[in-house]
Design a protein around this motif. Structure first.
Motif: not given
Lengths: 433, 286
Positions: A112-113, A116-117, A119, A134-135, B27, B30, B37, B112, B115-116, B118
């Motif tokens: 959608l963008e 995303t995420g 950094h 993330i995906l 996940y 992640l 991060r 975030i 848009k996605v 998880f």
């Protein structure tokens, strides 16, 4: 017979209008207390009727149903607010529907963008891993695909640089590559290809097309750009006010969308068009129209005839009108200019202009006009200007199309790549050896 | 092959206990990438880097020692005031850090999250894990002082209760996660709670024996008038046991430590349920 990849079953999504959530506890308490004491709600709008204030709802999607089979690339089009993005959000599970059910047979990669995420402080490499995770990829999957991703993005050189040092194009390339290499059966994209340079866009579209046709991935793609829709999608769904108004092959879908969405006015009273602040308003354009026409459709190879009514508010020297045509994607196509000479104040005019559009390829275009005064020293001042005052469609002319196909060996025209004008040519081919 | 594919069903409503916790396992990478991060981005382009993790509790401890120890003259149960405050500050710092950060999960990450998809719990869980790195640095720093004071006969007596440290830490993580996600779920509707968080954490600290010694306050000490109410605060038995383990002062009340676990589990359970309820549609209201 294989099962559908995506089953959308009578989905609705309702939003509350007005103040959506995020109210303060205080305001809510005030409302409750006022209600208990039988007083007027201090937080209601003055003069607003209570029932409408409380229950104003808006259906962004209203009973949408369709199925998508494996390997299909489906374009979703519709004007702003038709519900396209809401639909993608529901399928990618960003928010839940109000009614209905969606069944997905496979993993979903939603874009959608782009990026995303991402950094800014992390390097390209770190961001590939983060974005991939993330995906929905695992680290092992990203390890396996990493080289492929970097190669596709043409970024090997910069992969260990923090992405805050990247140009926006590099950023988008890397982000797109990650998403394109997901091992997902369903890809959802919201106009992400609108960014990046033309060459990379073509590469992305090619990649998407391959994925759909050879790897049997299912693609849902939302865009306002009809040329990418036409290149990528095998099927189109047109949404209007939250409902499916068309579901079928791409060319008819695009035509249907243009019919639903087109600003099909043949007349525009120009007082509402926003003028640039540089306009001196020594001339006021009042009305523009396509005279004697019921629609704004013109045949390829013909002429566009428009009529402009305008007046002068002061004495002007050496007035010139410039009329120009842009493609709906805002790409300039061409212009023409007409001199009027010196004019007195308070005069009214009606001007008929006929533009020869012989070379113009089928598509949607905007007509704009501006008036200049050129004084004795040669300095130009804007007197009035009206951007995009009328939209018109150039329709395919079958005779011309046949000829075009003969010439170009059935290569479809792509506005993005070759522009909007097909030159008239005469060629002479001699065998020399 | 089609029949074997997992079918994801998206429906308007799910049951209260439909928590999809198994999905979190998929996940896990992640979660660790978010931890990385958070850590890397926090200290990039700072001169002192992770040393900041130490400076924060150090300054608080110095202030506490000056204000409560020297000026107010509160007793520290026979150990140097510095190590007395440092032990509790290291634990409380972890707890309050996790709590304040997780409580803004939805609002801080709406970019975030909008848009996605998880599992949303990935975010608060990775927050709690990233704070562990800071904790580890502070803990090592604290250990140096504990050894120093133990060797210089300052009344510091570390003992076998130190083995409880991982359990105490786990409990603190679960408790802060639970409270944090309850608040984050509620803040999607009521922004007021955000304002209350930092204030509430302050108040909570004073209801916990961080800045003073509960055993030297008659009302709070065992047998005191308010002891039973005071000990219901689930953080108190944790801090008490931690201090007892490293300094050998105060005491351990196993009954209230058990209660503390019960409260922790209940809060975490409620938190996870509230969080999963809200995560499905919070984008519409945030």
């Amino acid at each position: 017979m294989s099962l559908p990849m995506i089953e959308i079953d009578n989905i609705s999504k309702e939003y509350r209008l007005g103040v959506i959530g995020g109210t303060t506890l205080n305001a809510e308490l005030q409302t409750k207390i006022a209600k208990l004491r039988g007083k007027e709600d201090p937080n209601s709008k003055i003069g607003a009727k209570q029932p409408t204030h409380r229950n104003e709802r808006f259906l962004a999607l209203d009973g949408v149903s369709f199925n998508v089979m494996p390997g299909e690339a489906v374009g979703i089009i519709g004007h702003n607010g038709a519900g396209k993005s809401t639909l993608l959000k529901l399928i990618s599970r960003v928010t839940a529907p109000s009614a209905g059910e969606i069944r997905l047979r496979g993993r979903v990669a939603s874009m959608l963008e782009v990026g995303t995420g991402f950094h800014p402080e992390l390097t390209g490499r770190e961001n590939v891993y983060l974005n991939g995770a993330i995906l929905g990829m695992t680290k092992a999957e990203i390890d396996r695909k990493f080289d492929e991703i970097v190669e596709f993005a043409e970024m090997a050189q910069f992969i260990d640089t923090p992405v805050k040092r990247y140009s926006s194009g590099m950023y988008v390339k890397l982000a797109f590559s990650v998403a394109a290499h997901l091992d997902s059966e369903i890809m959802i994209m919201d106009e992400v290809l609108a960014v990046g340079d033309a060459k990379f866009q073509n590469k992305c579209l090619g990649k998407m097309g391959d994925e759909a046709s050879s790897n049997n991935r299912t693609i849902l793609y939302v865009s306002h750009n009809m040329s990418t829709i036409q290149r990528l999608c095998t099927r189109v769904i047109v949404l209007d006010h939250g409902r499916v108004v068309f579901d079928g092959d791409t060319p008819s879908g695009v035509a249907k969308y243009l019919a639903v969405n087109r600003e099909s006015d043949t007349v525009n009273y120009l007082e509402n068009i926003e003028r640039s602040r540089y306009c001196q308003r020594g001339i006021v354009m009042e009305k523009v129209s396509f005279p004697e026409k019921e629609n704004n459709l013109f045949l390829q190879g013909g002429k566009v005839h428009f009529r402009l009514q305008w007046r002068t508010t002061k004495k002007l020297l050496n007035v010139v009108m410039r009329a120009y045509v842009n493609h709906v994607t805002a790409t300039p196509v061409g212009f023409t200019s007409i001199p009027f000479g010196d004019l007195d104040a308070g005069q009214h005019f009606e001007t008929d202009v006929e533009i020869d559009i012989a070379g113009l390829i089928p598509g949607s275009y905007y007509l704009s006009c501006e008036f200049h005064e050129i004084d004795s020293s040669g300095a130009t001042t804007w007197q009035d200007c009206a951007d995009n005052m009328l939209q018109f469609e150039v329709l395919e002319n079958r005779e011309i199309k046949l000829e075009l196909m003969d010439h170009t060996n059935k290569v479809a025209w792509n506005h993005n790549n070759w522009g909007s004008i097909r030159f008239q040519v005469s060629s002479d081919n001699r065998l020399v050896k | 092959m089609d029949e074997n594919r997992p079918v994801t069903v998206i429906k308007p409503h799910t049951g209260w206990l439909d928590l999809h916790l198994g999905e979190l396992l998929h996940y896990k990478d992640l979660i660790f990438l978010f931890v990385k991060r958070n850590f890397v981005s926090l200290y990039k382009q700072t001169v002192l880097g992770p040393a900041w993790a130490v400076i924060q509790p150090l300054l608080t401890t110095v202030v506490f020692s000056l204000v409560f120890g020297n000026i107010a003259g509160l007793a520290a149960d026979g150990v140097p005031t510095f190590i007395f405050y440092l032990t509790a500050n290291v634990m409380w710092g972890y707890f309050s850090g996790c709590l304040t950060t997780t409580s803004s999960t939805f609002i801080a990450n709406s970019g975030i999250l909008g848009k996605v998809y998880f599992p949303r719990l990935v975010m608060p869980i990775s927050t709690v894990l990233s704070k562990l790195i800071d904790f580890a640095i502070q803990y090592a720093f604290m250990i140096i002082f504990v050894i120093y004071f133990a060797l210089t006969n300052s009344g510091v007596h570390p003992n076998w209760y130190m083995l409880m440290t991982p359990v105490l830490l786990l409990q603190l993580a679960m408790l802060s996660l639970g409270v944090g996600i309850i608040i984050s779920a509620a803040t999607t509707k009521y922004r007021d709670l955000r304002m209350l968080v930092s204030f509430g954490v302050q108040l909570w600290m004073y209801a916990t024996p961080v800045a003073y010694d509960m055993f030297s306050i008659a009302g709070f000490a065992p047998g005191g008038k308010y002891y039973h109410i005071y000990m219901c605060n689930p953080v108190t038995p944790i801090i008490n046991m931690f201090r007892y383990a490293y300094l050998g002062i105060g005491g351990v009340d196993w009954f209230y430590y058990g209660i503390s676990w019960v409260v922790t589990l209940v809060i975490l359970f409620i938190g996870v349920i509230m969080f999963t309820r809200v995560e499905r549609t919070f984008m519409d209201t945030v």
